[in-house]
Design a protein around this motif. Structure first.
Motif, mmCIF file in Angstrom:
data_model
loop_
_atom_site.group_PDB
_atom_site.id
_atom_site.type_symbol
_atom_site.label_atom_id
_atom_site.label_comp_id
_atom_site.label_asym_id
_atom_site.label_seq_id
_atom_site.Cartn_x
_atom_site.Cartn_y
_atom_site.Cartn_z
ATOM 1 N N THR A 1 0.810 -1.218 0.000
ATOM 2 C CA THR A 1 0.000 0.000 0.000
ATOM 3 C C THR A 1 0.845 1.270 0.000
ATOM 4 N N SER A 2 1.834 1.326 0.886
ATOM 5 C CA SER A 2 2.669 2.525 0.981
ATOM 6 C C SER A 2 3.411 2.794 -0.319
ATOM 7 N N GLU A 3 3.902 1.733 -0.957
ATOM 8 C CA GLU A 3 4.642 1.885 -2.204
ATOM 9 C C GLU A 3 3.728 2.334 -3.338
ATOM 10 N N LEU A 4 2.538 1.768 -3.386
ATOM 11 C CA LEU A 4 1.618 2.090 -4.477
ATOM 12 C C LEU A 4 1.202 3.557 -4.428
ATOM 13 N N PHE A 5 0.921 4.057 -3.228
ATOM 14 C CA PHE A 5 0.500 5.454 -3.125
ATOM 15 C C PHE A 5 1.670 6.422 -3.283
ATOM 16 N N ARG A 6 2.863 5.960 -2.938
ATOM 17 C CA ARG A 6 4.032 6.829 -3.070
ATOM 18 C C ARG A 6 4.496 6.931 -4.516
ATOM 19 N N SER A 7 4.500 5.807 -5.230
ATOM 20 C CA SER A 7 4.999 5.817 -6.613
ATOM 21 C C SER A 7 4.259 4.795 -7.459
ATOM 22 N N PRO A 8 3.004 5.074 -7.824
ATOM 23 C CA PRO A 8 2.244 4.152 -8.682
ATOM 24 C C PRO A 8 2.920 3.988 -10.032
ATOM 25 N N GLU A 9 2.854 2.790 -10.578
ATOM 26 C CA GLU A 9 3.526 2.509 -11.841
ATOM 27 C C GLU A 9 2.578 2.524 -13.030
#
Length: 260
Positions: free
Chosen positions: A232-240
């Motif tokens: 979750t944290s990664e997706l909201f920080r840097s969605p691909e």
């Protein structure tokens, strides 16, 4: 805990000339024990269908469902019945779950009748404890659904799902129809219960703010396929994926507009 492999689902529509609609196409998803994974996407993308397939409320057209090492897609109906109490679903509208002719106590206790053949004397304490777990006072046990608020009815529906002490719950937009203050209470309650019972959750929502608060990982669905899956944290920080970026940007703009 739960693993979906190559899940596809087709629906046929039309009376004279049947048309095949592919609702889900070759979806794979793995949820670890005690984990909460969010399933997000626009309306009609297949989120709810996938949630129902995960506990075999809907049969997939293709693919396999594994639950705690057991292939659910190969189980007979009697064998599946033995494992069903370990998997439950909480729906968006509690009025579809709570029988208006039954008191809240009877509605919450009904799964005990269905799966255990009745409510024993010792189960009375369990009913009261489960109501208390979801924040409902025992006085409500003799009331009917129409006498409860929306938040109270959703708590009762959650109690009904918890009464059999499941290990895996699919929560399908369970708070989207509630006022914001009540929504926050229900989400906090579910998160606390999840931690105490080590529940595994598939949390379905179109609200990215809710997804961000509730989940460990997120799977983004578009037109029946998962286009991105990350912590979750990664997706909201840097969605691909471009679609994920659009969803996050739209949620941000909506939030900004509301504040303005």
């Amino acid at each position: 805990m739960i693993e979906l492999k190559g899940i596809s689902k087709s629906f046929f529509s039309g009376y004279f000339s049947k048309k095949n609609h592919m609702a889900i196409s070759d979806v794979s998803l793995c949820i670890k024990k005690g984990e909460t994974i969010g399933l997000v996407g626009e309306s009609g993308c297949g989120k709810s269908t996938l949630g129902r397939i995960a506990i075999r409320l809907i049969e997939p057209s293709a693919g396999k469902i594994w639950f705690d090492g057991v292939n659910l897609t190969e189980l007979s109906k009697p064998a599946l019945r033995l494992i069903r109490p370990r998997m439950q679903m909480v729906f968006q509208d509690p009025d579809t779950v709570l029988d208006p002719r039954m008191t809240i106590g009877k509605s919450v206790a009904e799964p005990l009748w269905i799966w255990k053949g009745g409510v024993r004397h010792e189960d009375t304490d369990l009913i009261f404890e489960t109501l208390e777990t979801v924040g409902l006072h025992s006085d409500l046990i003799s009331r009917y659904p129409y006498e409860l608020s929306g938040g109270q009815k959703q708590r009762a529906a959650l109690a009904r799902a918890l009464i059999l002490d499941p290990e895996f719950i699919v929560a399908d937009e369970l708070s989207s129809a509630l006022d914001l203050s009540i929504q926050a209470q229900i989400l906090t309650l579910l998160k606390d219960i999840q931690k105490k019972r080590n529940l595994t959750l598939l949390f379905i929502s179109h609200d990215l703010q809710v997804i961000r608060h509730m989940t460990d990982r997120v799977a983004v669905m578009k037109q029946g396929t998962i286009v991105e899956e990350r912590r979750t944290s990664e997706l909201f920080r840097s969605p691909e994926h471009q679609y994920t970026k659009q969803l996050i940007n739209a949620a941000y703009l909506s939030k900004t507009s509301f504040r303005d």
